[in-house]
Structure formats: C-alpha cells, structure tokens
Design a protein around this motif. Structure first.
Motif: not given
Ligand SMILES: Cc1cc2nc3c(=O)[nH]c(=O)nc-3n(C[C@H](O)[C@H](O)[C@H](O)COP(=O)(O)O)c2cc1C
Length: 164
Positions: A9-17
């Motif tokens: 759950h610490w992975a990066p995601s677009s817009g921290n979505n």
C-alpha cells in the motif's frame, strides 16, 4: 502478512489515488478455503500449500468534486505497482510471491462482495519456496529458471518498433 500489505500500500499511484484493494487469507484460517476456491483448479493444485493468498482488486473510478464518477485511467497500472511492491518485500523477507491470473473473477466479485466499479486484477500465492520434489511430476518439470525476450525487442529509443 502485515509487512507485505504495508509494502503493497506504499506503492506510488497516479494522483495518489491508491486504487488497490487487497483481500487476503492465511492458510489454516476461516478465510482460507473461500479464497483458495476462487483459484482455477490448476492453480489450486500447488497454491493450496502456500502460506497466504492475496486477491488484488482495483477501483476503476475516481469521484469528482461534483460527485460524478470519472474513469481512473491508471487503476490497473497502479495496482500492478502494489503487487510488485508486495512481491519485492516478500523476497526481501525470504519468501516468494507467485502471481496468478487464474482466478474465477466473476465468482470472486460475488463471493467477496466486491461492488460494481471495482475490478479483480489477479491473485498471489505467498510462501517459502519448497523443493520441486514436493510437487506432482508435471508441475515439478515446470520448475526451471524462466527466460526473458532480449531487451532490444521490448525497449526502443525514441519510437515504437513493431515486431514485423
Ligand atoms: C499477473 C500474473 C499472472 C500470473 N498468472 C499465473 C497463473 O495463473 N498460474 C501460474 O502458474 N503462474 C502465473 N503467473 C506466473 C508467470 O507465469 C511467471 O511469473 C512468468 O512465467 C515468469 O516466470 P518467473 O516469475 O519465474 O520469472 C503469473 C504471473 C503474473 C505476474
């Protein structure tokens, strides 16, 4: 398990979505038979010996300020990053995570109570790697190091190059 899910759950995601959702079960818990049953029979044959299973689900939309749903273009890409963050953490701890496309996705949606707008992406079996001799013969024979295409077939400077 907590460390693996933390890493995921610490992975990066677009817009921290953070579109990923993880449904997990450890072997010999009440949740285990239900998750194992969602795997294709071929995957159940070996995954039944894993220590834990995780089903990766992604949220395919974002809610705009006016309350409407907008497609989250990178939901699968982001959830893939979370899967590999979990897999890398597992390896660091001396475990292994094996991805599985072979999941009955419709059944998973129903059995796990996943609402519309979410997509079952894949599953992973997590555990310590056992000797191949513990597998049935046909599965043991698959236990060879895998290869990859030459990098030149998949990485291009500046412009896509088709295989033809
Ligand atoms: C998203 C994903 C889905 C996969 N699905 C399955 C599967 O359903 N059953 C299986 O035995 N292996 C599955 N695999 C394992 C791949 O076949 C394996 O990772 C690939 O052949 C490369 O081998 P390696 O991981 O040993 O390098 C999957 C892997 C990923 C990443």
């Amino acid at each position: 398990m907590l460390t693996l899910l933390e890493a995921a759950h610490w992975a990066p995601s677009s817009g921290n979505n953070q579109p990923w959702r993880f449904i997990y079960a450890r072997r010999e818990t009440a949740e285990w038979p239900g998750l194992l049953d969602l795997l294709t029979p071929g995957n159940q044959r070996w995954a039944k010996n894993a220590a834990a299973l995780v089903i990766f689900v992604s949220k395919t939309f974002r809610v705009a300020t006016d309350g409407s749903r907008k497609p989250a273009y990178t939901h699968a890409f982001d959830t893939g990053a979370a899967w590999f963050s979990l897999a890398a953490q597992a390896m660091r701890l001396g475990f292994h995570a094996h991805g599985m496309e072979g999941v009955d996705r419709d059944k998973a949606m129903a059995v796990l109570g996943i609402p519309e707008g979410y997509r079952v992406e894949a599953a992973a079996a997590i555990g310590r790697i056992a000797p191949a001799s513990t597998l049935p013969d046909d599965l043991a024979s698959r236990e060879a190091p895998s290869q990859r295409r030459p990098l030149s077939e998949v990485a291009f400077a500046g412009r896509f190059r088709s295989e033809d």
